[in-house]
Design a protein around this motif. Structure first.
Motif, PDB file in Angstrom:
ATOM      1  N   ASN A  88      97.935  18.961 -42.744  1.00 54.06           N
ATOM      2  CA  ASN A  88      98.054  18.477 -44.125  1.00 54.06           C
ATOM      3  C   ASN A  88      96.683  18.151 -44.702  1.00 54.06           C
ATOM      4  O   ASN A  88      96.383  18.478 -45.848  1.00 54.06           O
ATOM      5  CB  ASN A  88      98.953  17.239 -44.198  1.00 54.06           C
ATOM      6  CG  ASN A  88     100.405  17.555 -43.961  1.00 54.06           C
ATOM      7  OD1 ASN A  88     100.851  18.672 -44.182  1.00 54.06           O
ATOM      8  ND2 ASN A  88     101.145  16.573 -43.498  1.00 54.06           N
ATOM      9  N   LEU A  89      95.864  17.511 -43.902  1.00 48.59           N
ATOM     10  CA  LEU A  89      94.507  17.165 -44.307  1.00 48.59           C
ATOM     11  C   LEU A  89      93.707  18.417 -44.636  1.00 48.59           C
ATOM     12  O   LEU A  89      93.014  18.484 -45.658  1.00 48.59           O
ATOM     13  CB  LEU A  89      93.836  16.385 -43.177  1.00 48.59           C
ATOM     14  CG  LEU A  89      92.472  15.794 -43.417  1.00 48.59           C
ATOM     15  CD1 LEU A  89      92.548  14.701 -44.472  1.00 48.59           C
ATOM     16  CD2 LEU A  89      91.932  15.220 -42.122  1.00 48.59           C
ATOM     17  N   GLU A  90      93.840  19.422 -43.811  1.00 46.33           N
ATOM     18  CA  GLU A  90      93.130  20.690 -44.018  1.00 46.33           C
ATOM     19  C   GLU A  90      93.549  21.352 -45.327  1.00 46.33           C
ATOM     20  O   GLU A  90      92.715  21.835 -46.093  1.00 46.33           O
ATOM     21  CB  GLU A  90      93.374  21.616 -42.832  1.00 46.33           C
ATOM     22  CG  GLU A  90      92.548  22.860 -42.859  1.00 46.33           C
ATOM     23  CD  GLU A  90      92.663  23.666 -41.577  1.00 46.33           C
ATOM     24  OE1 GLU A  90      91.803  24.516 -41.359  1.00 46.33           O
ATOM     25  OE2 GLU A  90      93.609  23.441 -40.796  1.00 46.33           O
ATOM     26  N   ARG A  91      94.850  21.347 -45.605  1.00 41.70           N
ATOM     27  CA  ARG A  91      95.351  21.931 -46.857  1.00 41.70           C
ATOM     28  C   ARG A  91      94.808  21.180 -48.075  1.00 41.70           C
ATOM     29  O   ARG A  91      94.355  21.792 -49.043  1.00 41.70           O
ATOM     30  CB  ARG A  91      96.884  21.920 -46.882  1.00 41.70           C
ATOM     31  CG  ARG A  91      97.507  23.103 -46.187  1.00 41.70           C
ATOM     32  CD  ARG A  91      98.982  23.218 -46.506  1.00 41.70           C
ATOM     33  NE  ARG A  91      99.757  22.058 -46.071  1.00 41.70           N
ATOM     34  CZ  ARG A  91     100.229  21.881 -44.841  1.00 41.70           C
ATOM     35  NH1 ARG A  91     100.004  22.787 -43.916  1.00 41.70           N
ATOM     36  NH2 ARG A  91     100.936  20.818 -44.530  1.00 41.70           N
ATOM     37  N   GLN A  92      94.846  19.862 -48.016  1.00 44.33           N
ATOM     38  CA  GLN A  92      94.374  19.051 -49.146  1.00 44.33           C
ATOM     39  C   GLN A  92      92.890  19.266 -49.411  1.00 44.33           C
ATOM     40  O   GLN A  92      92.469  19.441 -50.558  1.00 44.33           O
ATOM     41  CB  GLN A  92      94.627  17.569 -48.881  1.00 44.33           C
ATOM     42  CG  GLN A  92      96.073  17.178 -48.881  1.00 44.33           C
ATOM     43  CD  GLN A  92      96.282  15.756 -48.388  1.00 44.33           C
ATOM     44  OE1 GLN A  92      95.340  15.042 -48.094  1.00 44.33           O
ATOM     45  NE2 GLN A  92      97.544  15.348 -48.295  1.00 44.33           N
ATOM     46  N   LEU A  93      92.090  19.239 -48.346  1.00 52.31           N
ATOM     47  CA  LEU A  93      90.648  19.361 -48.529  1.00 52.31           C
ATOM     48  C   LEU A  93      90.229  20.763 -48.944  1.00 52.31           C
ATOM     49  O   LEU A  93      89.283  20.925 -49.702  1.00 52.31           O
ATOM     50  CB  LEU A  93      89.913  18.941 -47.261  1.00 52.31           C
ATOM     51  CG  LEU A  93      89.905  17.439 -46.989  1.00 52.31           C
ATOM     52  CD1 LEU A  93      89.209  17.144 -45.672  1.00 52.31           C
ATOM     53  CD2 LEU A  93      89.243  16.674 -48.105  1.00 52.31           C
ATOM     54  N   LYS A 138      91.809  22.732 -50.887  1.00 52.95           N
ATOM     55  CA  LYS A 138      92.059  22.846 -52.321  1.00 52.95           C
ATOM     56  C   LYS A 138      90.990  22.113 -53.126  1.00 52.95           C
ATOM     57  O   LYS A 138      90.541  22.585 -54.164  1.00 52.95           O
ATOM     58  CB  LYS A 138      93.434  22.273 -52.673  1.00 52.95           C
ATOM     59  CG  LYS A 138      94.592  23.093 -52.187  1.00 52.95           C
ATOM     60  CD  LYS A 138      95.900  22.424 -52.522  1.00 52.95           C
ATOM     61  CE  LYS A 138      97.067  23.177 -51.921  1.00 52.95           C
ATOM     62  NZ  LYS A 138      98.339  22.469 -52.147  1.00 52.95           N
ATOM     63  N   LYS A 139      90.607  20.953 -52.633  1.00 55.73           N
ATOM     64  CA  LYS A 139      89.674  20.094 -53.373  1.00 55.73           C
ATOM     65  C   LYS A 139      88.210  20.502 -53.193  1.00 55.73           C
ATOM     66  O   LYS A 139      87.422  20.435 -54.127  1.00 55.73           O
ATOM     67  CB  LYS A 139      89.872  18.649 -52.917  1.00 55.73           C
ATOM     68  CG  LYS A 139      89.259  17.620 -53.805  1.00 55.73           C
ATOM     69  CD  LYS A 139      89.712  16.228 -53.389  1.00 55.73           C
ATOM     70  CE  LYS A 139      89.153  15.179 -54.320  1.00 55.73           C
ATOM     71  NZ  LYS A 139      89.577  13.845 -53.948  1.00 55.73           N
ATOM     72  N   SER A 175      89.009   8.893 -42.599  1.00 54.84           N
ATOM     73  CA  SER A 175      89.368   9.755 -43.730  1.00 54.84           C
ATOM     74  C   SER A 175      88.393   9.587 -44.888  1.00 54.84           C
ATOM     75  O   SER A 175      88.095  10.547 -45.593  1.00 54.84           O
ATOM     76  CB  SER A 175      90.805   9.491 -44.182  1.00 54.84           C
ATOM     77  OG  SER A 175      90.929   8.191 -44.717  1.00 54.84           O
ATOM     78  N   LYS A 194      99.417  16.006 -39.199  1.00 50.14           N
ATOM     79  CA  LYS A 194      98.554  15.274 -40.136  1.00 50.14           C
ATOM     80  C   LYS A 194      97.256  16.037 -40.387  1.00 50.14           C
ATOM     81  O   LYS A 194      96.765  16.076 -41.514  1.00 50.14           O
ATOM     82  CB  LYS A 194      98.225  13.881 -39.605  1.00 50.14           C
ATOM     83  CG  LYS A 194      99.343  12.898 -39.720  1.00 50.14           C
ATOM     84  CD  LYS A 194      98.875  11.524 -39.243  1.00 50.14           C
ATOM     85  CE  LYS A 194      99.962  10.496 -39.326  1.00 50.14           C
ATOM     86  NZ  LYS A 194      99.496   9.179 -38.848  1.00 50.14           N
ATOM     87  N   THR A 249      92.315  11.263 -39.920  1.00 50.52           N
ATOM     88  CA  THR A 249      93.552  11.378 -40.695  1.00 50.52           C
ATOM     89  C   THR A 249      93.926  10.070 -41.381  1.00 50.52           C
ATOM     90  O   THR A 249      94.852  10.045 -42.179  1.00 50.52           O
ATOM     91  CB  THR A 249      94.724  11.850 -39.817  1.00 50.52           C
ATOM     92  OG1 THR A 249      94.889  10.940 -38.730  1.00 50.52           O
ATOM     93  CG2 THR A 249      94.490  13.260 -39.310  1.00 50.52           C
ATOM     94  N   GLU A 262      86.116  12.636 -46.366  1.00 53.72           N
ATOM     95  CA  GLU A 262      86.092  12.958 -47.790  1.00 53.72           C
ATOM     96  C   GLU A 262      84.648  13.019 -48.301  1.00 53.72           C
ATOM     97  O   GLU A 262      84.274  13.935 -49.042  1.00 53.72           O
ATOM     98  CB  GLU A 262      86.873  11.893 -48.567  1.00 53.72           C
ATOM     99  CG  GLU A 262      86.929  12.126 -50.044  1.00 53.72           C
ATOM    100  CD  GLU A 262      88.087  12.991 -50.495  1.00 53.72           C
ATOM    101  OE1 GLU A 262      88.028  13.462 -51.641  1.00 53.72           O
ATOM    102  OE2 GLU A 262      89.021  13.212 -49.718  1.00 53.72           O
TER     103      GLU A 262
END
Length: 70
Positions: free
Chosen positions: A42-47, A49-50, A17, A39, A12, A21
């Motif tokens: 949040n990390l799971e949601r961001q990744l 999407k990307k 991190s 955390k 995280t 990535e």
């Protein structure tokens, strides 16, 4: 990388991190151990999407002491 799985602790923040990535961008399935569930969510949601091809599993793990048995 088809069929590759990695396990990361401390993903995280910091170097964890950065490694996460990199592995996510390479298509790895990643298992993340961390202390802060929020955390990691949040990390799971961001990744997700990307890097839609990356499968991320987050596991809350608090290791406050090390017990050694003999």
């Amino acid at each position: 990388m088809d069929g590759k799985t990695a396990l990361i602790t401390g993903a995280t923040s910091g170097i964890g991190s950065v490694i996460l990535e990199h592995l996510a961008s390479a298509g790895y399935s990643v298992i993340v151990f961390g202390r802060d569930q929020r955390k990691m969510e949040n990390l799971e949601r961001q990744l997700s999407k990307k890097y839609s091809e990356c499968h991320l599993t987050c596991i809350e793990c608090v290791a406050t002491s090390l017990v050694v048995s003999r």
